[in-house]
Design an enzyme around this catalytic site. Sequence first.
Site, mmCIF file in Angstrom:
data_model
loop_
_atom_site.group_PDB
_atom_site.id
_atom_site.type_symbol
_atom_site.label_atom_id
_atom_site.label_comp_id
_atom_site.label_asym_id
_atom_site.label_seq_id
_atom_site.Cartn_x
_atom_site.Cartn_y
_atom_site.Cartn_z
ATOM 1 N N PRO A 17 64.188 21.808 55.726
ATOM 2 C CA PRO A 17 64.372 20.730 54.744
ATOM 3 C C PRO A 17 64.624 19.381 55.412
ATOM 4 O O PRO A 17 64.490 18.339 54.779
ATOM 5 C CB PRO A 17 65.613 21.156 53.951
ATOM 6 N N GLU A 24 71.428 29.922 56.629
ATOM 7 C CA GLU A 24 71.826 28.524 56.838
ATOM 8 C C GLU A 24 70.958 27.847 57.908
ATOM 9 O O GLU A 24 71.246 26.722 58.318
ATOM 10 C CB GLU A 24 73.305 28.439 57.222
ATOM 11 N N ARG A 38 41.995 24.258 55.047
ATOM 12 C CA ARG A 38 40.954 23.522 54.310
ATOM 13 C C ARG A 38 40.226 22.525 55.207
ATOM 14 O O ARG A 38 39.116 22.106 54.889
ATOM 15 C CB ARG A 38 41.549 22.768 53.117
ATOM 16 N N ASP A 63 38.628 15.565 48.690
ATOM 17 C CA ASP A 63 39.866 15.957 48.018
ATOM 18 C C ASP A 63 40.771 14.759 47.762
ATOM 19 O O ASP A 63 40.820 13.828 48.556
ATOM 20 C CB ASP A 63 40.676 16.947 48.883
HETATM 21 C C1 JD8 Z 1 63.656 26.746 55.960
HETATM 22 C C2 JD8 Z 1 66.756 28.481 55.369
HETATM 23 C C3 JD8 Z 1 67.510 27.721 53.145
HETATM 24 C C4 JD8 Z 1 69.195 26.742 51.878
HETATM 25 C C5 JD8 Z 1 70.364 25.485 54.172
HETATM 26 C C6 JD8 Z 1 68.483 25.763 55.429
HETATM 27 C C7 JD8 Z 1 60.949 23.622 54.223
HETATM 28 N N1 JD8 Z 1 60.969 21.837 51.830
HETATM 29 C C8 JD8 Z 1 61.882 22.810 52.097
HETATM 30 N N2 JD8 Z 1 62.905 23.101 51.315
HETATM 31 N N3 JD8 Z 1 63.615 24.079 51.845
HETATM 32 C C9 JD8 Z 1 63.048 24.465 53.008
HETATM 33 C C10 JD8 Z 1 63.620 25.489 53.876
HETATM 34 C C11 JD8 Z 1 64.832 26.097 53.488
HETATM 35 C C12 JD8 Z 1 65.430 27.007 54.354
HETATM 36 C C13 JD8 Z 1 64.855 27.331 55.581
HETATM 37 C C14 JD8 Z 1 63.040 25.830 55.105
HETATM 38 C C15 JD8 Z 1 65.708 28.262 56.205
HETATM 39 N N4 JD8 Z 1 66.592 27.716 54.256
HETATM 40 C C16 JD8 Z 1 68.401 26.506 53.097
HETATM 41 C C17 JD8 Z 1 70.370 25.794 51.751
HETATM 42 C C18 JD8 Z 1 71.199 25.825 52.986
HETATM 43 N N5 JD8 Z 1 69.206 26.347 54.334
HETATM 44 C C19 JD8 Z 1 61.920 23.657 53.187
HETATM 45 N N6 JD8 Z 1 60.160 23.591 55.041
#
Ligand code: JD8
Length: 235
Positions: A89, A116, A154, A169
Amino acid sequence: MRFDVVTLFPEMFPGYLSQSLLNKAIEDRLVQVVVHDLRDWAQGKHKSVDDRPFGGGPGMVIKVEPVVEGIEAIQPQGAEEAHLVLLSPQGERLTQRVVERLAGHKRLILLCGRYEGFDERVKDILQPEEISVGDYVLNGGEVAAMVLIDTVIRLVPGVLGDERSAEEDSFSRSNRLLEFAQYTRPRDYRGHEVPPVLLSGNHEEIARWRRQQSIDKTAARRADLLADESPDDET
Ligand code: JD8
């Protein structure tokens, strides 16, 4: 193009990989996807890959050793040197421009987290490029990795076939507009009729109507796309 996916949930991938466009690209050997189970590099009798966070707090953190040793084992498995991507994220937002840049690599390793996330030293040591698929919270990196694969393939020559090019696209280099409305038979469904211009056989007029549709729809729904004048090949 080769993707190596590193995940604690490898069973999430076969369903996605058997989808028609991707499955055909794999059969045609244009795309290769190798899924690796991070647990293969877990240590000790209990094969644990996660542990409680130092400093306390909820949830579990993925340990540094299996990730670093796993990536070090996977990197030399392919003929090409791989570019390492961590789905997170906190990463750079995946836009079509980023997709175009990633498609320039012959091989990508996609590192998927859970819980996490990873011990910070994974990032210090491996220095992955961090990518996020959008500003919402997923439960892990797997669905994000599928989004990345879906968008990048793609752009692999031959994958779409010749009926349509990815250049056309929405969001691509040469088209910053939303798609025009599409219709197929029947001409009239419950009084909802197909726009007569599409039945006219006048291809010039049809092209003009579609272009105007795209512009109007983009202005109404995504004016930000029209405002974006940043250069296409910004690196
Ligand atoms: C990887 C665990 C869960 C939940 C912290 C990190 C991408 N656009 C995106 N949104 N969320 C992710 C993503 C979430 C992930 C992991 C990617 C590994 N989590 C979260 C809250 C607490 N962890 C993502 N790319």
